[in-house]
Enzyme design. Structure first.
Site, PDB file in Angstrom:
ATOM      1  N   ARG A  31      43.522  38.353  43.706  1.00 46.63           N
ATOM      2  CA  ARG A  31      43.715  38.757  42.193  1.00 46.63           C
ATOM      3  C   ARG A  31      43.429  40.885  42.487  1.00 46.63           C
ATOM      4  O   ARG A  31      44.486  41.356  41.840  1.00 46.63           O
ATOM      5  CB  ARG A  31      42.308  38.323  41.248  1.00 46.63           C
ATOM      6  CG  ARG A  31      42.376  37.494  40.541  1.00 46.63           C
ATOM      7  CD  ARG A  31      41.481  36.863  39.935  1.00 46.63           C
ATOM      8  NE  ARG A  31      40.508  37.184  40.001  1.00 46.63           N
ATOM      9  CZ  ARG A  31      38.474  37.361  40.510  1.00 46.63           C
ATOM     10  NH1 ARG A  31      39.244  36.839  38.852  1.00 46.63           N
ATOM     11  NH2 ARG A  31      38.182  37.483  41.159  1.00 46.63           N
ATOM     12  N   ASN A  49      41.839  33.405  38.074  1.00 46.69           N
ATOM     13  CA  ASN A  49      41.372  32.531  39.227  1.00 46.69           C
ATOM     14  C   ASN A  49      41.818  31.200  37.510  1.00 46.69           C
ATOM     15  O   ASN A  49      41.719  31.337  36.895  1.00 46.69           O
ATOM     16  CB  ASN A  49      40.468  32.515  39.788  1.00 46.69           C
ATOM     17  CG  ASN A  49      40.282  33.504  40.550  1.00 46.69           C
ATOM     18  OD1 ASN A  49      41.893  33.189  41.420  1.00 46.69           O
ATOM     19  ND2 ASN A  49      39.080  33.917  41.473  1.00 46.69           N
TER      20      ASN A  49
END
Length: 102
Positions: A31, A49
């Site tokens: 990320r 996520n």
């Protein structure tokens, strides 16, 4: 000429894409890798996520910038192993503000 005007508008038009990325993509800095690329390119959106171990990314910006971020998504950071990326075109809102890690 007409074609250069068309090229200009096409090049600067906002596009939006949603990516679902699977493989070893959680707990490996994925990320933050995407967020760094997005901030560098000046695109808007977010990355998060998902419960199934995959990552969802929403990117909005000009075509060239979104394509460069997509390249980074497909490559992933060193510790990741990207196995599959599914891409869907979305409708840009023009309202997204910055890029966030969710």
């Amino acid at each position: 000429s007409d074609s250069s005007v068309h090229w200009f508008y096409t090049a600067w038009m906002l596009i939006a894409r949603r990516f679902f990325v699977s493989g070893r993509v959680q707990g490996v800095g994925f990320r933050f890798h995407v967020a760094e690329a997005a901030m560098l390119e000046g695109v808007q959106g977010w990355v998060r996520n998902l419960p199934d171990g995959s990552v969802e990314v929403y990117v909005e910006g000009d075509r060239e910038s979104v394509s460069r971020v997509e390249h980074k998504i497909r490559r992933g950071p060193p510790a990741a192993r990207v196995e599959q990326v599914s891409v869907t075109d979305d409708v840009p809102t023009g309202r997204a503000d910055g890029f966030s890690v969710r």
